[in-house]
Design a protein around this motif. Sequence first.
Motif, mmCIF file in Angstrom:
data_model
loop_
_atom_site.group_PDB
_atom_site.id
_atom_site.type_symbol
_atom_site.label_atom_id
_atom_site.label_comp_id
_atom_site.label_asym_id
_atom_site.label_seq_id
_atom_site.Cartn_x
_atom_site.Cartn_y
_atom_site.Cartn_z
ATOM 1 N N CYS A 238 0.848 -1.186 0.000
ATOM 2 C CA CYS A 238 0.000 0.000 0.000
ATOM 3 C C CYS A 238 0.885 1.236 0.000
ATOM 4 C CB CYS A 238 -0.948 -0.003 1.206
ATOM 5 S SG CYS A 238 -0.130 -0.177 2.798
ATOM 6 N N GLY B 113 0.964 2.119 7.374
ATOM 7 C CA GLY B 113 0.412 2.827 6.222
ATOM 8 C C GLY B 113 -0.774 3.712 6.495
ATOM 9 N N CYS C 119 -4.164 2.103 4.338
ATOM 10 C CA CYS C 119 -3.608 0.753 4.353
ATOM 11 C C CYS C 119 -4.491 -0.191 5.165
ATOM 12 C CB CYS C 119 -2.185 0.777 4.917
ATOM 13 S SG CYS C 119 -1.242 -0.738 4.585
#
Length: 364
Positions: A136, A159, A163
């Motif tokens: 991601c 993330g 994410c």
Amino acid sequence: MTEQSKTGRARGGGRGRRRKRPAKRRTAPILISGAAAVLVLGGAGLGYVYFKLDGNLKGVDINAQLGEERPENVDNGSLDILVLGSDSRSGDNGAYGKDEGGARSDTAMVVHVYEGHKKAGVVSIPRDTLVTRPSCTDAQGTAVPGERRVMFNTAYEVGGPACAVKTVESMSGIRMDHYIEVDFTGFKKLIDELGGVEITTTQAIKDDKSHLDLAPGTHTLDGEQSLGLVRTRKSIGDGSDLGRIQLQQAFMKAFIEQVKGVGALTNPTKLYGLADAATKAITPDSELDSVQELMGFAKGLSGIGARNVHMVTLPVEYDPRDPNRVVPLEAKAAQVWKALKSDLPIPASATKDTATGKADGVVQ
């Protein structure tokens, strides 16, 4: 987080999984931790404070970060929302410990609002679930490589919200229409503004980690106690995160009933205090980062009570290689996701004979 300007973009639109509906029919899941619930209670009477409340809301543009590589945008009238409770210790949350490398998603729930918006299904994802995390891009545009057999809550850590959403979509095959993040301190202040939440414990709960000490019986929990309850783990059931999830689910049902019963319509001061606390407690996606959007999103909320919310935990078993972790039971998990994707009830067989945490019934 990527923060979108509140001008220069269409309100309430975007690339959601379902067709756009008129604002008056867009509804919220029960678990927006009170923000939409409180706002809908006041109706148009909140107009004079919209500007101030709008300033409390800061959205994150999940759609822009994820792009087009997502599950199909199915149009069946339902909604799916990822609700995360962040364990960040930044700011006022520092009173609850120090970040261990970064904030993680301490609580994760996929809320499915069925077509007609009269009932909802909720799937709690244990933070200790070992998953395959997809690659991601974080909020700064940095690529984060995918990884196998990592805890679910690391997706948020490495993330951020996008994410976490991508990981849930990868696990479930279901596109998330919205994202709501709830903050520790904001949650506590919201409960205090609400006047507490009444629960009944069937056994004593004394937890040194969460600092909760409750005798068996009925209690009205203030914000600090409520936060302690949803963080309690070691002292109930088998001491696992699964037992904590059972406490969280029981508490949220009590919270739903408390919000529905609050007399905010006849008490403008209380209504404003609740709305102010609620909008400060959450970080929504960029399609819900205004009071007007939350109001539209919440119009159907009053039709969903605690009895119309079916809560389950993702079917898992303790990991044979590490008893402190759990792994999804793939066939049973597939039953859960297939049911929600088809807008059908989650079958009882999907959660039969799965790990539970053994804390069911401790809180009622």
